[in-house]
Design a protein around this motif. Structure first.
Motif, short mmCIF file in Angstrom:
data_model
loop_
_atom_site.label_atom_id
_atom_site.label_comp_id
_atom_site.label_asym_id
_atom_site.label_seq_id
_atom_site.Cartn_x
_atom_site.Cartn_y
_atom_site.Cartn_z
N VAL B 87 4.44 55.31 -78.89
CA VAL B 87 3.30 55.49 -79.76
C VAL B 87 3.42 54.46 -80.88
O VAL B 87 4.52 54.21 -81.39
N ARG B 88 2.34 53.79 -81.19
CA ARG B 88 2.33 52.79 -82.25
C ARG B 88 1.15 53.04 -83.17
O ARG B 88 0.10 53.52 -82.73
N PHE B 89 1.29 52.66 -84.44
CA PHE B 89 0.22 52.82 -85.42
C PHE B 89 -0.09 51.49 -86.07
O PHE B 89 0.84 50.77 -86.44
N GLY B 90 -1.36 51.16 -86.22
CA GLY B 90 -1.75 49.92 -86.89
C GLY B 90 -2.81 49.18 -86.09
O GLY B 90 -3.81 49.76 -85.69
N ARG B 91 -2.56 47.89 -85.87
CA ARG B 91 -3.51 47.05 -85.13
C ARG B 91 -2.84 46.46 -83.90
O ARG B 91 -1.73 45.93 -83.99
N ALA B 92 -3.52 46.53 -82.76
CA ALA B 92 -2.98 45.97 -81.51
C ALA B 92 -4.12 45.79 -80.53
O ALA B 92 -5.28 46.13 -80.81
N THR B 93 -3.82 45.22 -79.36
CA THR B 93 -4.85 45.03 -78.35
C THR B 93 -5.41 46.38 -77.91
O THR B 93 -4.69 47.36 -77.78
N ALA B 94 -6.72 46.39 -77.66
CA ALA B 94 -7.44 47.60 -77.29
C ALA B 94 -7.50 47.76 -75.78
O ALA B 94 -6.93 46.96 -75.02
N ALA B 95 -8.19 48.78 -75.30
CA ALA B 95 -8.11 49.21 -73.90
C ALA B 95 -8.56 48.14 -72.91
O ALA B 95 -7.89 47.92 -71.89
N LEU B 96 -9.68 47.44 -73.19
CA LEU B 96 -10.15 46.47 -72.19
C LEU B 96 -9.19 45.30 -72.04
O LEU B 96 -8.94 44.82 -70.93
N GLU B 97 -8.62 44.86 -73.15
CA GLU B 97 -7.63 43.79 -73.05
C GLU B 97 -6.38 44.30 -72.33
O GLU B 97 -5.80 43.58 -71.50
N ASN B 98 -5.97 45.52 -72.63
CA ASN B 98 -4.77 46.07 -71.98
C ASN B 98 -4.98 46.26 -70.47
O ASN B 98 -4.07 46.00 -69.68
N GLY B 99 -6.18 46.68 -70.07
CA GLY B 99 -6.41 46.97 -68.66
C GLY B 99 -6.84 45.75 -67.85
O GLY B 99 -6.47 45.60 -66.69
N LEU B 100 -7.61 44.84 -68.48
CA LEU B 100 -8.20 43.73 -67.73
C LEU B 100 -7.67 42.35 -68.14
O LEU B 100 -7.96 41.34 -67.49
N GLY B 101 -6.90 42.30 -69.23
CA GLY B 101 -6.47 41.01 -69.78
C GLY B 101 -5.61 40.18 -68.84
O GLY B 101 -5.58 38.96 -68.93
N ASP B 102 -4.91 40.85 -67.92
CA ASP B 102 -4.06 40.11 -66.98
C ASP B 102 -4.86 39.43 -65.87
O ASP B 102 -4.32 38.62 -65.12
N PHE B 103 -6.16 39.75 -65.77
CA PHE B 103 -6.94 39.28 -64.63
C PHE B 103 -7.87 38.11 -64.99
O PHE B 103 -8.95 37.96 -64.44
N VAL B 104 -7.47 37.32 -65.96
CA VAL B 104 -8.09 36.01 -66.23
C VAL B 104 -6.94 35.02 -66.27
O VAL B 104 -5.79 35.38 -66.48
N ILE B 105 -7.25 33.72 -66.13
CA ILE B 105 -6.13 32.80 -65.97
C ILE B 105 -6.26 31.53 -66.80
O ILE B 105 -5.28 30.89 -67.13
N GLY B 106 -7.47 31.15 -67.23
CA GLY B 106 -7.65 29.90 -67.97
C GLY B 106 -7.25 30.00 -69.43
O GLY B 106 -6.98 31.08 -69.95
N GLU B 107 -7.22 28.82 -70.09
CA GLU B 107 -6.71 28.80 -71.45
C GLU B 107 -7.65 28.13 -72.45
O GLU B 107 -8.01 28.72 -73.44
N ARG B 108 -8.03 26.88 -72.19
CA ARG B 108 -8.87 26.16 -73.14
C ARG B 108 -10.27 25.92 -72.57
O ARG B 108 -11.16 26.72 -72.79
N ALA B 109 -10.45 24.84 -71.83
CA ALA B 109 -11.77 24.62 -71.21
C ALA B 109 -12.12 25.81 -70.32
O ALA B 109 -13.27 26.19 -70.18
N LEU B 110 -11.09 26.43 -69.75
CA LEU B 110 -11.28 27.61 -68.91
C LEU B 110 -10.98 28.91 -69.65
O LEU B 110 -10.68 29.93 -69.04
N GLY B 111 -11.05 28.88 -70.97
CA GLY B 111 -10.68 30.06 -71.75
C GLY B 111 -11.77 31.12 -71.79
O GLY B 111 -12.29 31.45 -72.85
#
Lengths: 295, 295, 295
Positions: B87-111
């Motif tokens: 359990v953590r308190f404060g500011r952190a990545t939210a649910a969509l980033e936690n669940g779907l964030g691993d399923f993108v791959i680009g960084e800059r032009a592909l960010g």
């Protein structure tokens, strides 16, 4: 590069304030006492008992990660220490905080202050000396002290003197402080006594603004008791009265459970009353729960 | 003071964006994914499998050294972890980033992003649990979540739920998130499969704003393949369509050469098309080369 | 996470400037030279004599703890170094500072500059090579260099070249720099010679703004002598003349007492004269005392 210690404190919680009929929900309020902080400090042995010291300490809002104040707002000093005591240059806590700061106990809902002047002075030289249970010091600041470079040339000299004593279950504190930007003078005294497992403490401070007869008088008292080796309950009373103007009276209860020496969870409830000149009385209450971790 | 780990990432490059007939040259664009960052983290063993944790992580523009966001914008948490999860308190990545964030791959032009909601929630409590390849969690935030103290009292409760699974070359993710300031709801799903040396992945997310029938639908797909043990080539497709409004379609190629596990150079090219309601079609292309180093 | 070195410098003092008949008192002025700073740096061995490097260095006002500039304003780079020299990407000191920066000696009251162009370039690629006493390098910057992302698209290319030599008590420096936002070009040369315990040095730089015949010419000279192994006395002369416009002449004396290699106290006095086009002459003097500690 050399040995540098990084340290800090995270304090994040839920705080609810109900004032003047309005309900406000907030995490990590604006009271200085519950700010999260991080710092860097170190010292260099110069021989003959002399050492160079530096300390940089800032605060931020633990609940959002954003700055509460600019960079190293809590302390930014370089100095020397030795048999003569210590001298530091830069920004650090001023006389009233040094002399009376130990005689308050609450954090969030109970995050009261027991004096009215600036907590810190910038652009200042600080001298401190400790011997046995006694610590005393003075500081003098160009540019008013409390606001730093922003008020360059507009403030008067700021300064302060303090002494505190802590030994044999007995604590005493006294301080006098001149703020050169707000143009106020304040003196204060404080005392505490511990008859285990209970500590009682109280303080009184009187601030006067230049050119007026208005005084801001702050009374604070607390009692704190260890329930178990890891649990502490505490109560605090605070009253701030401005001559011919408003008065705020607040009091409340707190409970702290230590998970370790560095980590704890705590809760507080407070009740406060505000009396305006026209006789209106507005009441409110606050409560907070939080987790704190020192690193 | 205690054991504190300082870590971070420098990512500096050259990025050129040609949109709507204009040529724009920029180093280190505004996409979150390519920001440089630094952080401080640590934990304290409390016994019985319990530990106190903290993490502070900020981002900055590597090409100028200036802040991209306020101080510890990427994470600012204190918490506990044990057999029950964390359990953590404060500011952190939210649910969509936690669940779907691993399923993108680009960084800059592909960010590209594969969802439309806030990446992080402030003033929040986060619960996460991992078992085998499965990780699931939830967070709830007073004050809307995405904007922190700035919107105190104006937002509604923000919250989210996510789960993801990764094992046997197979990846799955799902998330639901409510932002309380922007007043949106979004759900999303994602999947990937690796048949060495190639990984295929795709995700879909649908965001709806309160009180309207407008949906923002984000489709993303990628393929990534190891050319040598140090070289990876990848392609990504991204489409964001707003009901009865604009659509943006983008796709491109990337190549990453690892100099070590912590250091790499990479290049990307992307092409995008924007369709407005009135039928206009505007095309553009971006390319970027960059160096990245984790410390 | 890996080995990261944290380092910095605290420099806090009292500085009094009396210009144009006005007296101004200030602690830690705005001159770059006396700013306090902190930094993080590290490198990773990549094999074959190649290493990845990063350096992040910012400045702050030691007397108030506040930022002087944004975050890592002094340097923000990632790069590679090896037998070929080093290449870095991001923000760092530009050609004139690299070539001529060693040929000035004062800090606060004597905190003069010996050139007029930007001290640093953002959004830049830097190449440096050292062999024996010779160091040479070049940098090129998209977006003008000096102002970073704030002037994206408005500046021209910025670039610079420098070389310096230091061996056998002899020092030489030369640099050429193009700033693409201010739209200026400047070249400069410098030399110094040490006949122990005395060092003599001088430099000359000439800056021209695009599309005008106006030149800004900066002459600087200094003499420095070791009085004891821990004490140094120095004098500096500086003149900045703009064609058909103002001229400022300044000179003064400084004294530095080292408490250790990392810690010192120093004092400086300076006198300056300003001549305007209409023949007015305004004189003033500055003095400063300060303590400095490197960590």
């Amino acid at each position: 590069a050399s040995s540098v210690t990084m340290y800090g404190r995270m304090d994040v919680g839920y705080e609810s304030a109900h004032h003047d009929g309005k309900s406000v929900t907030q995490d990590n309020g604006t009271a200085n006492t519950n700010m999260s902080r991080f710092g860097i400090k170190g010292q260099e042995d110069l021989g003959n008992g002399l050492a160079a010291t530096f300390k940089l300490e800032g605060r931020f809002n633990g609940d959002t990660g954003s700055y509460a104040k600019d960079m190293f707002d809590r302390e930014s000093t370089v100095g020397l220490k030795g048999n003569f005591g210590s001298v530091r240059f830069g920004r650090a806590t001023a006389a009233l905080e040094n002399g009376l700061g130990d005689f308050v106990i609450g954090e969030r809902a109970l995050g009261f202050s027991n004096y009215a002047s600036a907590t810190r002075h910038s652009n200042s030289a600080f001298y401190d000396y400790s011997m046995g249970g006694l610590t005393a010091g003075a500081n003098v600041s160009t540019k008013g002290g409390d606001s730093g470079n922003a008020t360059e040339g507009t403030g008067k000299i700021g300064y302060g003197l303090y002494a505190k004593y802590s030994a044999n279950n007995f604590g005493l504190g006294a301080a006098y402080q001149r703020d050169g930007v707000a143009l106020t003078k304040e003196w204060g005294v404080a005392a505490s006594y511990t008859f285990n497992p209970v500590t009682l403490g109280a303080s009184y401070a009187d601030q006067k603004a230049d050119g007026t007869s208005t005084h801001t008088k702050t009374i604070n008292a607390f009692v704190s008791g260890a329930v178990t080796s890891n649990d502490t309950v505490y109560a605090q009373y605070n009253r701030v009265k401005v001559t011919n103007a408003s008065a705020v009276t607040a009091y409340g209860l707190g409970y702290n459970h230590a998970l370790s020496k560095r980590t704890s969870v705590y809760g507080e409830v407070a009740r406060n009353k505000r009396t305006s000149l026209t006789g209106e009385l507005v009441s409110g209450y606050d409560y907070s729960v939080a987790m704190r971790h020192a690193f």
